[in-house]
Design an enzyme around this catalytic site. Structure first.
Site, PDB file in Angstrom:
ATOM      1  N   TYR A 129     -14.444  -2.561   4.212  1.00  0.00           N
ATOM      2  CA  TYR A 129     -13.772  -2.120   5.448  1.00  0.00           C
ATOM      3  C   TYR A 129     -14.309  -0.794   5.984  1.00  0.00           C
ATOM      4  CZ  TYR A 129     -10.412  -5.057   2.887  1.00  0.00           C
ATOM      5  OH  TYR A 129      -9.831  -6.030   2.136  1.00  0.00           O
ATOM      6  N   ARG A 154     -13.281  -1.286  -1.262  1.00  0.00           N
ATOM      7  CA  ARG A 154     -12.784  -1.043   0.092  1.00  0.00           C
ATOM      8  C   ARG A 154     -13.796  -0.339   1.006  1.00  0.00           C
ATOM      9  NH1 ARG A 154      -8.941   1.506   1.548  1.00  0.00           N
ATOM     10  NH2 ARG A 154      -8.144  -0.002   3.050  1.00  0.00           N
ATOM     11  N   CYS A 191     -26.158  -2.883  -8.505  1.00  0.00           N
ATOM     12  CA  CYS A 191     -27.535  -3.080  -8.054  1.00  0.00           C
ATOM     13  C   CYS A 191     -27.624  -3.430  -6.587  1.00  0.00           C
ATOM     14  CB  CYS A 191     -28.189  -4.150  -8.899  1.00  0.00           C
ATOM     15  SG  CYS A 191     -28.339  -3.591 -10.590  1.00  0.00           S
ATOM     16  N   GLU A 192     -27.036  -2.632  -5.744  1.00  0.00           N
ATOM     17  CA  GLU A 192     -27.291  -2.773  -4.316  1.00  0.00           C
ATOM     18  C   GLU A 192     -27.008  -1.464  -3.596  1.00  0.00           C
ATOM     19  OE1 GLU A 192     -24.345  -5.198  -1.964  1.00  0.00           O
ATOM     20  OE2 GLU A 192     -24.119  -6.170  -3.908  1.00  0.00           O
ATOM     21  N   ARG A 216       0.803  -1.218   0.000  1.00  0.00           N
ATOM     22  CA  ARG A 216       0.000   0.000   0.000  1.00  0.00           C
ATOM     23  C   ARG A 216       0.838   1.271   0.000  1.00  0.00           C
ATOM     24  NH1 ARG A 216      -5.097   0.007   2.391  1.00  0.00           N
ATOM     25  NH2 ARG A 216      -4.464  -1.782   3.633  1.00  0.00           N
ATOM     26  N   TYR A 223      -5.098  -1.954  -3.634  1.00  0.00           N
ATOM     27  CA  TYR A 223      -6.252  -2.799  -3.347  1.00  0.00           C
ATOM     28  C   TYR A 223      -7.542  -2.264  -3.985  1.00  0.00           C
ATOM     29  CZ  TYR A 223      -2.866  -4.639  -0.042  1.00  0.00           C
ATOM     30  OH  TYR A 223      -1.729  -5.165   0.517  1.00  0.00           O
TER      31      TYR A 223
HETATM   32  N1  LLP Z   1       3.143  -9.055   3.302  1.00  0.00           N
HETATM   33  C1  LLP Z   1       2.155  -9.910   3.608  1.00  0.00           C
HETATM   34  C2  LLP Z   1       2.492 -11.244   4.074  1.00  0.00           C
HETATM   35  C3  LLP Z   1       0.823  -9.508   3.496  1.00  0.00           C
HETATM   36  O1  LLP Z   1      -0.152 -10.352   3.808  1.00  0.00           O
HETATM   37  C4  LLP Z   1       0.519  -8.202   3.028  1.00  0.00           C
HETATM   38  C5  LLP Z   1      -0.860  -7.751   2.868  1.00  0.00           C
HETATM   39  C6  LLP Z   1       1.590  -7.348   2.698  1.00  0.00           C
HETATM   40  C7  LLP Z   1       2.892  -7.806   2.850  1.00  0.00           C
HETATM   41  C8  LLP Z   1       1.387  -5.952   2.189  1.00  0.00           C
HETATM   42  O2  LLP Z   1       0.753  -5.157   3.139  1.00  0.00           O
HETATM   43  P1  LLP Z   1       0.568  -3.574   2.882  1.00  0.00           P
HETATM   44  O3  LLP Z   1       1.924  -2.933   2.964  1.00  0.00           O
HETATM   45  O4  LLP Z   1      -0.057  -3.399   1.557  1.00  0.00           O
HETATM   46  O5  LLP Z   1      -0.316  -3.154   3.991  1.00  0.00           O
HETATM   47  N2  LLP Z   1      -7.263  -5.602   1.041  1.00  0.00           N
HETATM   48  C9  LLP Z   1      -6.908  -4.911   2.270  1.00  0.00           C
HETATM   49  C10 LLP Z   1      -5.464  -5.137   2.637  1.00  0.00           C
HETATM   50  C11 LLP Z   1      -5.080  -6.591   2.767  1.00  0.00           C
HETATM   51  C12 LLP Z   1      -3.621  -6.782   3.062  1.00  0.00           C
HETATM   52  C13 LLP Z   1      -3.241  -8.208   2.884  1.00  0.00           C
HETATM   53  N3  LLP Z   1      -1.872  -8.501   3.107  1.00  0.00           N
HETATM   54  C14 LLP Z   1      -7.214  -3.422   2.090  1.00  0.00           C
HETATM   55  O6  LLP Z   1      -7.673  -3.018   1.044  1.00  0.00           O
HETATM   56  O7  LLP Z   1      -7.033  -2.651   3.028  1.00  0.00           O
END
Ligand code: LLP
Length: 421
Positions: free
Chosen positions: A323, A319, A350-351, A283, A380
């Site tokens: 969330y 998102r 449609c929701e 992210r 994401y």
């Molecule tokens: N490493 C591992 C093992 C992970 O599971 C993840 C994210 C990352 C690195 C990267 O994390 P970041 O730096 O992006 O926070 N869909 C959700 C976020 C799910 C994160 C899953 N794992 C959202 O939109 O907030």
């Protein structure tokens, strides 16, 4: 009532003009005219700056978490800026390999890797395989040998509860990921892996969650990992991803540099000064590099509020629904105007839950046919996009130095129909 959008939420190169916003030297109005809407626009300079910052903040082997946003161009960009790439499935692995990233720069994750995924990783000689569970160790015993080696990390759950949404919190003991430290499973996993000829175990890995603003959870995790591995003579420790980003005005997050500096100091204090310090940001590299352009199709005042509907929604940004995540919006042609009108920005699905911004602030004059943008949609969004209601996925463009290049074309109805038997 909100003032004009603060430029802090826009990509690094954004220029806010009287009747337009320019990113990477390209007008957003022109991009929408050329490529249509909805459209993901990524500022390549921001992507490169964040990727290079991550590479500098940690040691060699620090990875970009491709789940946050993946296409061939992004995989190559991360590789060019000196990062490894982390993949969590065979599909992500296939794409980064197609993009030309050498397997020696790929880190393979997954809490339920299939035998085929393990074989692909071992045969390609990936940089690291991050081992998650005892069934995987049993499979590795049958696949790995002195002549067919693999380099591993062990994923552990440190028992740290990150301050973030429950669904994206992963470091606590009650988790489907990794081996528990407190139960002794993590120690047993290390011993089992060490007994397999061909396995080289480099160290431990922990990921405590995502969208985390406070660095204390990472520091606590690092200390726990240092205590746990004292005497193991490992040469790496990986703290995972999870650094948060600001999505709305008033939020602020530590930079990748601050994250690295804080962890580096904690590592030195914990006796890990000579251990490679690694991370896997997703992210924090891609989120603020992009914005989504939508076209307003209808504005409907009802007794309680006004609904403004755009031509995308939960299929390109799930998102808010998943969330409760907040976003800001701005009118591309009126970026300097006061955003004095409160409304609910919704999609075309449609929701009723198909909400992009529950309470958005836009200028009074914004109406049907106008372009509305939501910043900080680089992580994401596309990677979790769906075809709900058979809505084609948007195109993705990278902009840099006055030039736009389409890195993912818009899906067509033909694309959507191609799986029909
Ligand atoms: N490493 C591992 C093992 C992970 O599971 C993840 C994210 C990352 C690195 C990267 O994390 P970041 O730096 O992006 O926070 N869909 C959700 C976020 C799910 C994160 C899953 N794992 C959202 O939109 O907030």
């Amino acid at each position: 009532m909100a003032g004009p959008l603060l430029p802090t939420l826009l990509p690094d190169t954004a220029q806010v003009l009287e009747g337009d916003v320019v990113v990477g030297g390209v007008s957003l109005t022109e991009l929408a005219a050329t490529y249509g809407t909805p459209l993901f626009v990524y500022d390549e300079a921001t992507l490169r700056a964040r990727a290079a910052e991550a590479a500098a903040a940690f040691d060699d082997g620090v990875a970009f978490a491709t789940k946050s946003f993946l296409c061939g161009a992004m995989a190559r960009l991360a590789h060019e800026e000196g990062l490894c790439v982390d993949v969590a499935t065979g599909g992500e692995f296939d794409l980064v390999r197609r993009a030309g990233v050498p397997a020696s720069r790929v880190i393979v994750h997954g809490n339920n890797k299939s035998e085929a995924e393990l074989v692909a990783a071992i045969d390609a000689h990936v940089h690291r395989l991050v081992v998650d569970n005892f069934d995987e160790i049993a499979r590795l015993r049958g696949l790995v040998s002195a002549t067919r080696p693999v380099s591993c990390l062990v994923r552990v759950t440190p028992g740290v509860e990150a301050h973030t949404h429950e669904f994206i919190r992963t470091g606590q003991e009650d988790s489907k990921f990794g081996f528990s430290l407190s139960s002794g499973d993590a120690r047993r996993a290390i011993e089992e892996l060490r007994s397999i000829p061909g396995v080289t175990l480099h160290g431990v890995h922990a990921h405590i969650g995502s969208q985390i603003f406070e660095l204390d959870g990472f520091v606590a995790t690092l200390r726990i990992l240092a205590d746990f591995t004292r005497g193991d003579s490992f040469d790496e420790v990986c703290i995972g991803g999870g650094l948060g980003v600001a999505y709305v005005e008033g939020e602020s997050a530590p930079s990748l540099t601050e994250w690295g500096r804080t962890l580096r100091a904690a590592a030195a204090e914990a006796g890990l000064a000579t251990t490679r310090l690694l991370a896997e940001p997703g992210r924090s590299i891609v989120a603020s590099a992009a914005l989504t352009l939508y076209r307003v199709g209808t504005v409907k005042p009802v007794a309680a509020r006004t609904y403004m509907a755009v031509d995308g929604g939960m299929s390109d940004n799930p998102r808010p629904v998943l969330y409760g995540s907040g976003y800001e919006a701005f009118d591309v042609a009126r970026p300097l105007a006061e955003r004095s009108r409160s409304l609910r920005l919704v999609g075309k699905h449609c929701e009723s839950g198909d909400v992009i911004i529950d309470e958005a602030w836009l200028p009074e004059a914004t109406g049907v046919g106008d372009l509305v943008a939501t910043p900080v949609t680089g992580a994401y969004g596309y990677s979790m996009a769906s075809n709900y209601n058979r809505v084609p996925r948007p195109a993705v463009v990278f902009v840099a130095d006055g030039v736009a290049r389409e890195v993912l074309r818009r899906e067509t109805f033909e694309d959507l129909a191609r799986l029909e038997a």
